[in-house]
Design a protein around this motif. Structure first.
Motif, mmCIF file in Angstrom:
data_model
loop_
_atom_site.group_PDB
_atom_site.id
_atom_site.type_symbol
_atom_site.label_atom_id
_atom_site.label_comp_id
_atom_site.label_asym_id
_atom_site.label_seq_id
_atom_site.Cartn_x
_atom_site.Cartn_y
_atom_site.Cartn_z
ATOM 1 N N VAL A 144 57.865 27.116 37.079
ATOM 2 C CA VAL A 144 57.947 25.914 36.173
ATOM 3 C C VAL A 144 58.241 24.719 36.473
ATOM 4 O O VAL A 144 57.542 23.475 36.315
ATOM 5 C CB VAL A 144 58.700 26.432 34.652
ATOM 6 N N PRO A 177 63.951 18.471 22.764
ATOM 7 C CA PRO A 177 63.071 19.491 23.113
ATOM 8 C C PRO A 177 63.303 20.885 22.404
ATOM 9 O O PRO A 177 62.444 21.669 21.912
ATOM 10 C CB PRO A 177 63.149 19.550 24.580
ATOM 11 N N LYS A 178 64.584 21.153 22.249
ATOM 12 C CA LYS A 178 64.941 22.633 21.556
ATOM 13 C C LYS A 178 64.319 22.652 20.067
ATOM 14 O O LYS A 178 64.226 23.652 19.603
ATOM 15 C CB LYS A 178 66.331 22.820 21.941
ATOM 16 N N VAL A 204 49.259 11.827 26.603
ATOM 17 C CA VAL A 204 49.862 12.785 25.615
ATOM 18 C C VAL A 204 50.057 12.327 24.272
ATOM 19 O O VAL A 204 50.624 12.963 23.337
ATOM 20 C CB VAL A 204 51.603 13.017 26.090
ATOM 21 N N PHE A 260 64.349 31.610 23.724
ATOM 22 C CA PHE A 260 64.775 30.159 23.448
ATOM 23 C C PHE A 260 65.713 29.640 24.387
ATOM 24 O O PHE A 260 65.721 28.455 24.797
ATOM 25 C CB PHE A 260 65.661 30.334 21.822
ATOM 26 N N PHE A 284 55.571 14.623 36.831
ATOM 27 C CA PHE A 284 56.388 13.490 37.055
ATOM 28 C C PHE A 284 56.285 12.822 38.478
ATOM 29 O O PHE A 284 57.141 11.765 38.648
ATOM 30 C CB PHE A 284 57.629 13.477 36.382
ATOM 31 N N LEU A 328 51.440 7.581 30.297
ATOM 32 C CA LEU A 328 51.169 8.772 29.567
ATOM 33 C C LEU A 328 50.529 8.684 28.177
ATOM 34 O O LEU A 328 50.900 9.418 27.332
ATOM 35 C CB LEU A 328 52.696 9.375 29.212
ATOM 36 N N LEU A 334 63.524 12.197 33.313
ATOM 37 C CA LEU A 334 63.790 11.979 31.791
ATOM 38 C C LEU A 334 64.996 10.715 31.481
ATOM 39 O O LEU A 334 65.409 10.961 30.429
ATOM 40 C CB LEU A 334 64.199 13.321 31.318
ATOM 41 N N ILE A 367 57.820 14.889 25.304
ATOM 42 C CA ILE A 367 56.900 15.623 25.065
ATOM 43 C C ILE A 367 55.650 16.102 26.253
ATOM 44 O O ILE A 367 55.292 17.101 26.422
ATOM 45 C CB ILE A 367 55.879 14.864 23.822
ATOM 46 N N LYS A 368 55.657 15.011 27.144
ATOM 47 C CA LYS A 368 54.987 15.230 28.303
ATOM 48 C C LYS A 368 55.853 16.632 29.204
ATOM 49 O O LYS A 368 54.965 17.443 29.454
ATOM 50 C CB LYS A 368 55.130 13.896 29.215
ATOM 51 N N LEU A 369 57.129 16.494 29.055
ATOM 52 C CA LEU A 369 57.740 17.488 29.680
ATOM 53 C C LEU A 369 57.281 18.969 28.989
ATOM 54 O O LEU A 369 56.943 19.887 29.698
ATOM 55 C CB LEU A 369 59.196 17.372 29.709
ATOM 56 N N LEU A 370 57.283 18.993 27.506
ATOM 57 C CA LEU A 370 57.298 20.224 26.981
ATOM 58 C C LEU A 370 55.856 20.699 27.087
ATOM 59 O O LEU A 370 55.361 21.754 27.237
ATOM 60 C CB LEU A 370 57.425 20.080 25.489
ATOM 61 N N LYS A 371 54.844 19.839 27.246
ATOM 62 C CA LYS A 371 53.321 19.764 27.372
ATOM 63 C C LYS A 371 52.998 20.596 28.801
ATOM 64 O O LYS A 371 52.160 21.121 28.948
ATOM 65 C CB LYS A 371 52.377 18.813 27.129
ATOM 66 N N GLU A 372 53.974 20.552 29.694
ATOM 67 C CA GLU A 372 53.896 21.150 31.036
ATOM 68 C C GLU A 372 54.499 22.501 30.825
ATOM 69 O O GLU A 372 54.101 23.352 31.458
ATOM 70 C CB GLU A 372 54.819 20.378 32.121
ATOM 71 N N ILE A 373 55.511 22.703 30.123
ATOM 72 C CA ILE A 373 56.395 23.985 30.136
ATOM 73 C C ILE A 373 55.758 24.885 29.207
ATOM 74 O O ILE A 373 55.163 26.113 29.741
ATOM 75 C CB ILE A 373 57.533 23.698 29.615
ATOM 76 N N LEU A 374 55.242 24.608 27.961
ATOM 77 C CA LEU A 374 55.000 25.344 27.068
ATOM 78 C C LEU A 374 53.678 26.251 27.266
ATOM 79 O O LEU A 374 53.311 27.438 26.968
ATOM 80 C CB LEU A 374 54.948 24.966 25.553
ATOM 81 N N HIS A 410 55.572 22.653 38.156
ATOM 82 C CA HIS A 410 54.548 22.151 37.529
ATOM 83 C C HIS A 410 55.410 20.783 36.763
ATOM 84 O O HIS A 410 54.873 19.592 36.832
ATOM 85 C CB HIS A 410 54.592 22.973 36.005
ATOM 86 N N THR A 411 56.549 20.878 36.527
ATOM 87 C CA THR A 411 57.205 19.801 35.676
ATOM 88 C C THR A 411 57.599 18.494 36.874
ATOM 89 O O THR A 411 57.466 17.444 36.392
ATOM 90 C CB THR A 411 58.404 20.056 34.949
ATOM 91 N N THR A 467 64.585 26.414 26.941
ATOM 92 C CA THR A 467 65.372 25.223 26.767
ATOM 93 C C THR A 467 66.162 24.844 28.159
ATOM 94 O O THR A 467 66.043 23.627 28.466
ATOM 95 C CB THR A 467 66.582 25.447 25.796
ATOM 96 N N ILE A 512 60.900 23.732 20.616
ATOM 97 C CA ILE A 512 60.709 25.051 21.076
ATOM 98 C C ILE A 512 61.031 25.963 20.027
ATOM 99 O O ILE A 512 60.548 27.061 19.955
ATOM 100 C CB ILE A 512 61.521 25.362 22.417
ATOM 101 N N ARG A 538 58.152 10.229 24.233
ATOM 102 C CA ARG A 538 56.973 10.540 24.930
ATOM 103 C C ARG A 538 57.033 11.382 26.316
ATOM 104 O O ARG A 538 56.423 12.295 26.716
ATOM 105 C CB ARG A 538 56.031 9.072 25.233
ATOM 106 N N ARG A 539 58.194 10.864 27.208
ATOM 107 C CA ARG A 539 58.403 11.723 28.247
ATOM 108 C C ARG A 539 58.931 13.232 27.961
ATOM 109 O O ARG A 539 58.417 14.075 28.857
ATOM 110 C CB ARG A 539 59.562 10.983 29.045
ATOM 111 N N GLN A 596 52.344 27.263 29.926
ATOM 112 C CA GLN A 596 52.433 28.066 30.786
ATOM 113 C C GLN A 596 52.931 29.359 30.218
ATOM 114 O O GLN A 596 52.479 30.453 30.933
ATOM 115 C CB GLN A 596 53.621 27.680 31.876
#
Ligand code: FES
Lengths: 140, 384
Positions: free
Chosen positions: B342, A48-49, B375, B306, B350, B372, B364, A85-92, B345-346, B310, A52, A82-83, A94
């Motif tokens: 945050v 994920p980083k 996505v 960053f 899930f 999913l 995860l 990306i789902k996570l990042l699509k929840e975070i970013l 939401h996350t 992360t 980001i 896929r999981r 916002q």
């Protein structure tokens, strides 16, 4: 905005989407030069980083693309991706990163045409969306 | 659920609790008890590991402070089999964090007996030190009396920590043995409840007399949870509003000096070595110049936002909202507020709730083949 040329960072898996991009090239299918391909062994190794970092550094969009379900050469790396990306699509989103700036696709090794089309559409979408805010802001 | 009451003299909960812990420690099966206790000659309350029943006199699990999330301590104690059973007295958020650590393979549940107490909340660490001064014991008793009689919990201008005011889990649901305060006539009684088979086995050996849960307890708990949830939702809305663009996020973290204390204090920041303190982020000096050249200016130290983003990608699905991150921030950035917002939401995404159950897989760490679908693709072509 008319002259805006987005930068798209694409993390593509060696076995499928990278090969598809290669095929698009050998078949002389044109696709926009806005995309910078980063070849990874599997989408399952896209941390994920990486995503980001790319967005904070001003990439207008990030594409993660690999093998179709069932075709991953490491069995299930793409499902794990896929999981993530789902996570990042929840975070970013916002923090104002439009969801459209992060995409995941499955493009198989023989799908040169699909690869070219995907890049065309993404570039068109991001052009409508405009530049990523991070490009202009001093990111602290 | 096996339920008993134990008698309290004159509302002196601490003495009753100490006696109860002593009776647990005296059981043949239990080798030690981990319990918050006043350190000699200070007003500091820390987890202590006690094997001698005579060493429980400073026990104070109701002090409105927890200097660290003790799940981290329990994780240390249970990393490998120790060949003995330990009872651990924890707050609900500590139990939930421990559940996450067990699932992260950083702790074992087999040799611990979780004793949870209805949580009255806590002050921020720094605030507690200032309020409690030298007369800590009396402060605890005046605190729990006020808390249980529904008085407003402000002392000398200090208010409970926002993490606690926003906590919708004041009941230690995951405990083996629950000690109940809410909806209980605490001037005269405490509630003891066995919530798991493990708890029941212990309950049987304790020679308690069964009763029923007081009928008013559910309503009292429900109204407390409703109040906390309302505070929480308001906090979510305000925090989201304060961070809904990169520019605002930058302002939110403007005071951050990259000390990384929030991840040190976080019970569920699970990496043994955080990548942000490794050489990966010890950039080549010339790299800074290159970055600066690109925009004409960069903030030093770099990588602040960053780091936080992360961290969210790592810990948010396991965040229990204990607020130790905020406690640890040297510059009073309301980090808990953001991490919880945050995480909400996350975890929802899930259908996961950190600490709820040892059975639920970490989001995860698993996947399903047919999930999913939304996505995948780039939006305008159905098959792309
Ligand atoms: S090898 Fe292509 S996605 Fe795993």
């Amino acid at each position: 905005m008319a002259n805006f040329e987005p930068t798209i960072i694409a993390f593509v898996c060696n076995w499928c989407t990278y090969t598809a991009a290669d095929l698009a090239g050998t078949a002389r299918l044109g696709y926009p030069a806005n995309v910078r391909l980063i070849r990874v062994m599997c989408t399952g190794m896209v941390d994920p980083k990486y995503v980001i970092k790319a967005l904070l550094e001003g990439a207008d969009a990030v594409l993660v693309s690999g093998c179709h379900p069932g075709d991953c050469h490491y069995i299930n790396g793409n499902f794990k991706a896929r999981r993530r990306i789902k996570l990042l699509k929840e975070i970013l989103p916002q923090f104002g990163f439009g969801e459209e700036r992060l995409r995941l696709t499955w493009i198989g090794a023989s799908d040169g045409i699909q690869f070219a089309e995907t890049i065309h559409s993404m570039v068109a979408q991001i052009k409508t969306l405009g530049p990523n805010e991070a490009k202009a802001t001093m990111v602290i | 659920m096996k339920t008993a009451k134990i008698n309290v003299n004159d509302g002196d909960l601490l003495t009753t609790l100490r006696d109860f812990f002593r009776s647990i420690l005296q059981l043949e099966d239990i080798s030690a008890i981990l319990v918050p206790q006043h350190l000699p000659a200070t007003n500091v309350v820390m987890p202590t590991l006690v094997t001698d029943p005579e060493q429980l006199n400073g026990t104070d699990p109701l002090a409105p402070v927890f200097p660290l999330n003790a799940a981290k301590i329990v994780s240390r104690l249970t990393r490998k089999p120790m060949g003995a059973k330990v009872a651990v007295v924890l707050r609900p958020c500590e139990i939930r964090a421990f559940v996450e650590l067990v699932k992260l393979k950083q702790g074992r549940i087999e040799e611990v007996l979780l004793v949870g107490i209805d949580c009255l909340g806590a002050f921020k660490n720094g605030d507690y030190i200032q309020i409690a001064g030298k007369k800590e014991a009396e402060f605890t008793s005046s605190f729990y009396k006020d808390a249980l009689s529904g008085k407003k919990l402000t002392f000398e201008g200090f208010d409970l920590a926002p993490a606690c005011k926003a906590c919708e889990n004041p009941i230690p649901d995951g405990a083996d043995i629950l000690i109940g305060l809410f909806g209980v006539d605490t001037n005269n009684q405490l509630l003891i409840q066995a919530r798991t088979p493990k708890g029941e086995t212990l309950y049987e050996t304790l020679d308690l007399s069964d009763t029923e849960e007081p009928p008013e307890r559910p309503a009292v708990v429900e109204s407390l949870v409703a109040e906390r949830t309302a505070y929480r939702d308001k906090m979510f809305a305000e925090t989201a509003e304060a961070t809904n663009s990169l520019e605002k996020l930058n302002i939110y973290f403007a005071e951050c000096v990259n000390c990384y204390n929030c991840r040190v204090a976080c019970p569920v920041c699970y990496c043994k070595e955080c990548v942000f303190v490794t050489d990966v982020f010890n950039h080549d000096p010339v790299q800074y110049l290159r970055w600066a050249n690109r925009k004409g200016v960069i903030k030093m130290p770099t990588d602040t936002v960053f780091y936080h983003l992360t961290r969210m990608a790592h810990m948010s699905t396991s965040c229990v909202g204990c607020g130790q991150c905020t406690n640890a921030c040297p510059n009073d950035i309301p980090v808990m507020e953001l991490f919880r917002t945050v995480s909400y939401h996350t975890q929802n995404a899930f259908e996961y709730e950190a600490g709820r159950s040892i059975e639920d897989d970490l989001p995860l760490s698993v996947f399903r083949e047919d999930e999913l679908a939304e996505v995948v693709g780039i939006g305008n072509h159905c098959n792309l």
